[in-house]
Write an enzyme that holds these catalytic residues in place. Sequence first.
Site, PDB file in Angstrom:
ATOM      1  N   LYS A  71      -9.016 -18.711   6.526  1.00 11.88           N
ATOM      2  CA  LYS A  71      -9.303 -18.015   5.269  1.00 11.88           C
ATOM      3  C   LYS A  71     -10.787 -17.682   5.129  1.00 11.88           C
ATOM      4  CE  LYS A  71      -8.556 -20.519   1.702  1.00 11.88           C
ATOM      5  NZ  LYS A  71      -9.958 -21.011   1.511  1.00 11.88           N
ATOM      6  N   THR A  73     -12.990 -17.646   7.556  1.00 10.98           N
ATOM      7  CA  THR A  73     -13.306 -16.743   8.665  1.00 10.98           C
ATOM      8  C   THR A  73     -12.967 -15.306   8.299  1.00 10.98           C
ATOM      9  OG1 THR A  73     -12.873 -18.518  10.255  1.00 10.98           O
ATOM     10  CG2 THR A  73     -12.838 -16.262  11.106  1.00 10.98           C
ATOM     11  N   ARG A  94     -17.941 -20.908  -1.389  1.00  8.37           N
ATOM     12  CA  ARG A  94     -18.260 -22.259  -1.850  1.00  8.37           C
ATOM     13  C   ARG A  94     -19.146 -22.967  -0.818  1.00  8.37           C
ATOM     14  NH1 ARG A  94     -12.836 -25.279  -2.436  1.00  8.37           N
ATOM     15  NH2 ARG A  94     -12.407 -24.083  -0.563  1.00  8.37           N
ATOM     16  N   LYS A 105     -11.320 -32.247   8.493  1.00  4.22           N
ATOM     17  CA  LYS A 105     -11.223 -30.795   8.330  1.00  4.22           C
ATOM     18  C   LYS A 105     -12.360 -30.055   9.039  1.00  4.22           C
ATOM     19  CE  LYS A 105     -10.667 -27.280   4.688  1.00  4.22           C
ATOM     20  NZ  LYS A 105     -11.916 -26.520   4.828  1.00  4.22           N
ATOM     21  N   ALA A 273     -10.157 -27.738  -4.160  1.00  8.00           N
ATOM     22  CA  ALA A 273      -9.060 -26.964  -4.743  1.00  8.00           C
ATOM     23  C   ALA A 273      -7.795 -27.795  -4.928  1.00  8.00           C
ATOM     24  CB  ALA A 273      -8.756 -25.752  -3.875  1.00  8.00           C
ATOM     25  N   PHE A 301      -7.868 -23.555  -0.229  1.00  2.00           N
ATOM     26  CA  PHE A 301      -6.523 -23.869   0.238  1.00  2.00           C
ATOM     27  C   PHE A 301      -5.554 -22.700   0.006  1.00  2.00           C
ATOM     28  CE2 PHE A 301      -7.916 -28.460  -0.329  1.00  2.00           C
ATOM     29  CZ  PHE A 301      -8.113 -28.663   1.024  1.00  2.00           C
ATOM     30  N   PHE A 381      -4.191 -14.437  17.074  1.00  2.98           N
ATOM     31  CA  PHE A 381      -4.427 -15.348  18.183  1.00  2.98           C
ATOM     32  C   PHE A 381      -3.959 -14.663  19.464  1.00  2.98           C
ATOM     33  CE2 PHE A 381      -4.860 -18.233  14.738  1.00  2.98           C
ATOM     34  CZ  PHE A 381      -5.513 -19.368  15.191  1.00  2.98           C
ATOM     35  N   TRP A 409     -12.392 -13.371  14.216  1.00  2.00           N
ATOM     36  CA  TRP A 409     -12.864 -14.558  14.937  1.00  2.00           C
ATOM     37  C   TRP A 409     -13.411 -14.154  16.296  1.00  2.00           C
ATOM     38  CZ3 TRP A 409     -12.174 -17.174  19.478  1.00  2.00           C
ATOM     39  CH2 TRP A 409     -12.634 -18.502  19.525  1.00  2.00           C
TER      40      TRP A 409
END
Length: 556
Positions: A71, A73, A94, A105, A273, A301, A381, A409
């Site tokens: 998210k 990224t 944030r 994480k 969140a 999230f 991916f 990415w």
Amino acid sequence: MKTDIQIAQEAVMKPIVHVADSLGIQLDDLELYGKYKAKVSDDYLEKIKDNKSGKLILVTAINPTPAGEGKTTTTVGLGQAFAKLDKKAIIALREPSLGPCFGVKGGAAGGGYAQVVPMEDLNLHFTGDFHAITSANNLLAALLDNHIQQGNELRIDTRSVVWKRCLDMNDRVLRNIVVGLGNKMDGVVREDHFVITVASEIMAVLCLADDMEDLKLRLGRMVVAYDVEGKPVTAQDLQAVGSMAALLKDAMKPNLIQTLEHTPALVHGGPFANIAHGCNSVRATKAALKIADYCITEAGFGADLGAEKFFDIKCRMAGLKPDAVVLVATVRALKYNGGVAKADLNKENLDALKKGIVNLEKHIENLQKYGVPVVVTLNAFLTDTEEETSYVQRFCEERGCEFALSQVWEKGGEGGVELAKKVLKTLEEKKSDFKVLYEDNASLGEKIETVAKEIYGADGVELSPTAAKQLKQLESLGFGKLPVCMAKTQYSLSDDPTLLGRPEGFKIHVREAYVSAGAGFVVVLTGAVMTMPGLPKTPAALSIDVSNEGVITGLF
């Protein structure tokens, strides 16, 4: 394949004064924290307040899985893609918490060639905002206990102290503690608790305050305890507001950094969140809307937590009206929701994809309830197959959503141009008719049930006897018109993290509720969600190091 930190460390950053200059922000409008970080001054925020507002684009995601969704990224890459299309855009994010960074994480600067930098600074001490919040929180705790020790003029019931100390670290042994042990001069013995800094009400207050005046009003309203008659005792009653505000003076100013491609980013505030409201500061978002033509922001999230709170709390309070939403998913995460083990996600599996895509479907339905146009993007991916991607695209377009593949990415801004064009097309062709999910005048119970049924898909709500009593008390004290901030697991639409996909036939279990009167919402704890996380068996901290030359490794 290079790691995220290797890519970030190889980046050639522009001095932040040059990045600011591209936005028309002059040196005198900045407070520099070295060459590559700066705070935007209060004087500058005052100067731009009457500028025309740009378009507000929210990036959210499906429920997170071990497969990853990307998210942040996507948010960063989309901002870079807008710049590729010669659009004046700014990202609003944030700040990361140290807890997840050293836990499981990892950091929160994006990934690959869609990152904000300096990545190590951002994930560690940055500009000291979290330290200021932690200090203000614990100053209030110290003043509270000192007041009790020095005669307790406010007649505080020591069994009804609700203000908790905080620390920006995952430390489970601090969840429940006893303070005041020792002799008479060491304080009153009582049970106490810690929360992680990003769950502190002061974090939420700072992120929702418009200016210093509003900050002080909100700090003053914070309930720290109840007296022997059951009446709230506030930070204002303890005369703590001025000193807390002094600690938060600089933390109130948004931070300016850049992406790998020098797109400007305002990174400010960081409430969790799954516990708090999960959005960057109102000040940063409003500033971004006045600085640029497009503000691209994210909520924490999945959309059931971050987006719901962005709409029902942040937008409601700040008068914001989002123009579009980007919903991020991956083929891998959808297959995981369809029952595929993490080790097998690289193999094509259309049956699992069709089974797991119901999670994406529910999030699309939820977002459309708010009247905001939705663009779905698949974070690509190498193992995704054309048949899998085509299936997801058809699925989304059949539900009235634009669709785009994101390769940010791997390719940075260039990999997000297709997505940026779809977002621009949506902004041109579809008008947002934003509305919140429930009205202020609904009861707290009705608000909880509305979120549970409409957003989570629950059959209803089960209140513990404690929660039922607390909600009744909160309404009797005049807090019934506040929005609800649901504290829930991020891994499922339900409050059971093991229920993947789109669970049915379940109830939301509410175990506790308390008011964050300064922030302006009622926190509702569901399931087993914790306000002070713990570390995993093998924390990320074990792999982080710094060389003799000062180069940090292992941060991701």
